[in-house]
Design a protein around this motif. Structure first.
Motif: not given
Length: 425
Positions: A121, A150, A152-153, A156
């Motif tokens: 992470l 993240d 991918q998306t 935060w």
């Protein structure tokens, strides 16, 4: 920023100095990333790729005063980013992060460091570089916080608000200012240096138990060398006029700039000296489990980062080899062995105003270069390191087993140019 007139008390301290052979190392380097905006900390991810933070260039949003109270305002934008370097290619994989900078994009605060936990992470530290009391002018931002992301998306989550901790607690009791620059993950703890607040903080990875574990002392400079009268400065009041006699003792606040964990379990913190940025005036502090400070090594100039290798050698990165006001921003990477021997790995040779580095598993060293400017930041890969002996010299380094007593000094606090210069890291 006016200097507070305080009683100056000096306590003597004892350190062990070692005579050792210094060395320069012949190294080659390549540029593996270019065109970065105020590049900061970097770290390898679980996929083996290198990730580097970009503080951005601010924007056209609301503005706040600079820490010194003089000069152009710092204006907000969402130009901060995290860039991934993989197979010789760069790609911004997290964008839209908060950024605060001068109108020309320099002096930026925003994403400043990135680390990955044991699960992969990513945690990202964002600087602030201003009085957190002005935060309401900017709205809800990530400035001065640690977040998880993240990729991918492109989203935060905020973990800890270090700037607000300074606003509420102000551990060193001086001017309100927050500019977190560097952090590490130690088990379930995030340990960060706040250059603006002048302290070392810890917080659990779930965001609980945020506290200051050390506050760093100011310096009293003896017979400091000042810029010539009339030199450009965002603190012109501190440059003596021709009719003034420069003070024999000058209060200066060096600030913490980088943190790493040593083989002895203690934290080690690099120091970026304050105005007038005395050459050889920066130290590396050891912070014990009880929060007590001792000097591990000294004699550096404007340090920005540090890290131990698996053999116990400590590497230190120097933003500039001369006082910053001289305009020569050639820096150095220096290795300090456990016995105090120092080796200069790279100095100058296109290394200028470097902001951070990391040691690669491949034996190479990766440095963010020209980290104090927009559009010109680089990541260098240094390899083929071979020692070349130089003449003997006396060193002011301390081994892990021989620790000096830190000089506890009270003085007025001065953080003039430091916030602008340290906005890069």
């Amino acid at each position: 920023m006016k200097l507070k007139q305080l009683t100056i008390t000096l306590f003597s301290f004892c350190v062990a100095a070692f005579s050792a052979t210094t060395a320069a190392e012949a190294a080659s380097f390549s540029v593996i990333a270019d065109g970065l905006d105020n590049a900061g900390g970097l770290s390898f991810g679980p996929d083996g790729s290198l990730y580097v933070t970009e503080a951005g260039i601010g924007g056209n949003g609301n503005c706040v005063p600079p820490p010194s109270g003089q000069g152009d305002s710092l204006c907000y934008g969402t130009t901060g980013a995290v860039t991934k370097i993989e197979n010789g290619k760069t790609k911004r994989i997290l964008t839209g992060l908060s950024s605060l900078a001068l109108p020309d994009g320099t002096g930026a605060s925003g994403p400043r460091d990135i680390q990955f936990d044991a699960t992969g992470l990513p945690y990202i530290l964002l600087g602030y570089g201003a009085n957190p009391a002005f935060g309401d002018r900017l709205g809800d931002t990530e400035l001065g916080r640690i977040i998880t992301a993240d990729f991918q998306t492109n989203s935060w989550t905020s973990i800890a608000d270090l700037a607000n901790y300074e606003l509420v607690n102000n551990p060193d009791g001086s001017d309100l200012n927050s500019n977190p620059l560097s952090f590490l993950i130690d088990g379930d703890q995030l340990v960060a240096v706040d250059a603006g607040a002048n302290d070392l903080l810890s917080v659990k990875t779930n965001g609980s138990d945020l506290q200051a574990i050390a506050v760093f002392p100011p310096d009293i400079l003896t017979n400091p060398v000042f810029p010539p009268s009339g030199s450009p400065s965002n603190e012109p009041a501190q440059v003596p006029s021709p009719s003034e006699t420069p003070s024999l003792q000058f209060p200066s606040q060096a600030v913490p700039s980088g943190v790493t964990k040593g083989p002895d379990g203690a934290y080690y913190v690099s120091q970026f000296t304050g105005f007038p940025f005395p050459e050889g005036g920066a130290k590396i502090y050891r912070v014990g489990a009880d929060g007590q400070l001792t000097i591990y090594a000294d004699g550096f100039t404007q340090l920005t980062d540090l890290e131990f290798d698996s053999a116990g050698n400590l590497y230190a990165l120097q933003y500039a080899n001369e006082s910053a006001w001289k305009g020569n921003l050639e820096g150095s990477l220096i290795k300090i062995a456990a016995d105090g021997t120092r080796t200069t790995i790279l100095s100058g040779n296109e290394l200028e105003s470097p902001s951070a580095f990391t040691l690669g598993a491949d034996g190479a060293i990766y440095i963010t270069n020209r980290g104090d400017r927009p559009g010109q930041g680089q990541v260098l890969r240094i390899e083929n390191i071979q020692s070349v002996p130089e003449p003997n010299s006396a060193l002011g380094a301390l081994t892990l087993g021989v620790l000096g007593l830190v000089c506890l000094r009270k003085s007025s606090r001065s953080k003039p140019l430091v916030n602008k210069l340290l906005a890069f890291r």
